[in-house]
Design an enzyme around this catalytic site. Structure first.
Site, PDB file in Angstrom:
ATOM      1  N   LYS A  83       0.853  -1.191   0.000  1.00  0.00           N
ATOM      2  CA  LYS A  83       0.000   0.000   0.000  1.00  0.00           C
ATOM      3  C   LYS A  83       0.892   1.245   0.000  1.00  0.00           C
ATOM      4  O   LYS A  83       1.784   1.395   0.844  1.00  0.00           O
ATOM      5  CB  LYS A  83      -0.871  -0.035   1.264  1.00  0.00           C
TER       6      LYS A  83
HETATM    7  O1  G3P Z   1      -8.183   1.557   4.708  1.00  0.00           O
HETATM    8  C1  G3P Z   1      -8.252   2.759   5.345  1.00  0.00           C
HETATM    9  C2  G3P Z   1      -9.542   3.469   5.231  1.00  0.00           C
HETATM   10  O2  G3P Z   1     -10.569   2.581   5.067  1.00  0.00           O
HETATM   11  C3  G3P Z   1      -9.707   4.504   6.300  1.00  0.00           C
HETATM   12  O3  G3P Z   1     -10.936   4.527   6.908  1.00  0.00           O
HETATM   13  O4  G3P Z   1     -12.501   5.128   8.679  1.00  0.00           O
HETATM   14  O5  G3P Z   1     -10.121   5.841   8.868  1.00  0.00           O
HETATM   15  O6  G3P Z   1     -11.627   6.918   7.209  1.00  0.00           O
HETATM   16  P1  G3P Z   1     -11.300   5.678   7.980  1.00  0.00           P
END
Ligand code: G3P
Length: 221
Positions: A83
């Site tokens: 990633k």
């Molecule tokens: O994979 C990372 C992404 O899904 C982040 O999610 O909830 O931190 O905005 P969030």
């Protein structure tokens, strides 16, 4: 539609893996910071547990450091997808990794233009963060619609991986649009599993069956 789990929590991955629901896993430094234990060991364990692609994120910000980390992470297992953040140096790393046969997931994508460029650089996945766009007053799902259409127009083989998912309706909408993958926090996958009418219906079936058993004490099915 593929379902990935967006977590570094081993118990959650095991729970949903046992139900056959985990096509892959995505992690990031924030998710790893929430878990107890050595992050490198946790990442190795996830890679061992899951048959599908497991995204492990670099923390370097130059192409050189990202590449060094990527080659180390790739040694954790064949199913590792590296990633990489959507920054110019990141795309240099994506291009080189693609040439080396290593799949990448370009993360922190917030516009169709960024998605196009990540695909052109050779990303196997792009991760638009729809919940964070919603949080900032924009429509995250419109971005998914745009990217899916553009990739389809030009037969890009990059997968649209819907990330930052906040609720089950995001999953339904992403499916209707035709996004390739959704990556879900375990609690969202849990919400998708249940329905109050399922619980109510099962409760009625079981209580009715108790009546049948009273009338047929030796009944075995
Ligand atoms: O994979 C990372 C992404 O899904 C982040 O999610 O909830 O931190 O905005 P969030």
């Amino acid at each position: 539609m593929k379902i990935f789990l967006d977590t570094a929590n081993i118990e959650s991955i095991k729970k949903y893996n046992d139900m056959g629901l985990v096509d892959g896993v995505t992690t990031n430094p924030t998710l790893l910071a929430k878990e107890k234990g050595n992050p490198a060991e946790i990442m190795r364990e996830i890679v061992r547990m899951v048959d599908g692609p497991v995204s492990l994120e670099v923390v370097g910000t130059t192409a050189g450091t990202m590449l060094e980390e990527a080659y180390r992470l790739k040694k954790y297992g064949k199913n590792v997808v590296v990633k990489i953040p959507m920054i110019p140096e990141g795309l240099v790393a994506v291009k080189k990794l693609k040439a080396d046969g290593i799949e990448t997931n370009v993360t922190l994508v917030f516009s169709a233009n960024q998605a196009i460029l990540a695909a052109k650089a050779g990303a196997a996945y792009v991760s638009p963060f729809i919940g964070r766009l919603d949080d900032s007053g924009q429509d995250g799902m419109s971005l998914i619609r745009e990217i899916v259409q553009i990739f389809s127009n030009y037969q890009f083989d990059t997968n649209v991986l819907v990330a930052s998912v906040r609720h089950p309706m995001h999953v339904v909408e992403a499916g209707k649009i035709g996004a390739h993958v959704v990556t879900l926090p375990p609690d969202i996958l849990g919400k998708m599993l249940t329905h109050p009418l399922t619980d109510k219906g099962l409760s009625t079936f079981l209580s009715d069956w108790e009546k049948v058993k009273k009338e047929n004490p030796n009944l075995v099915i």
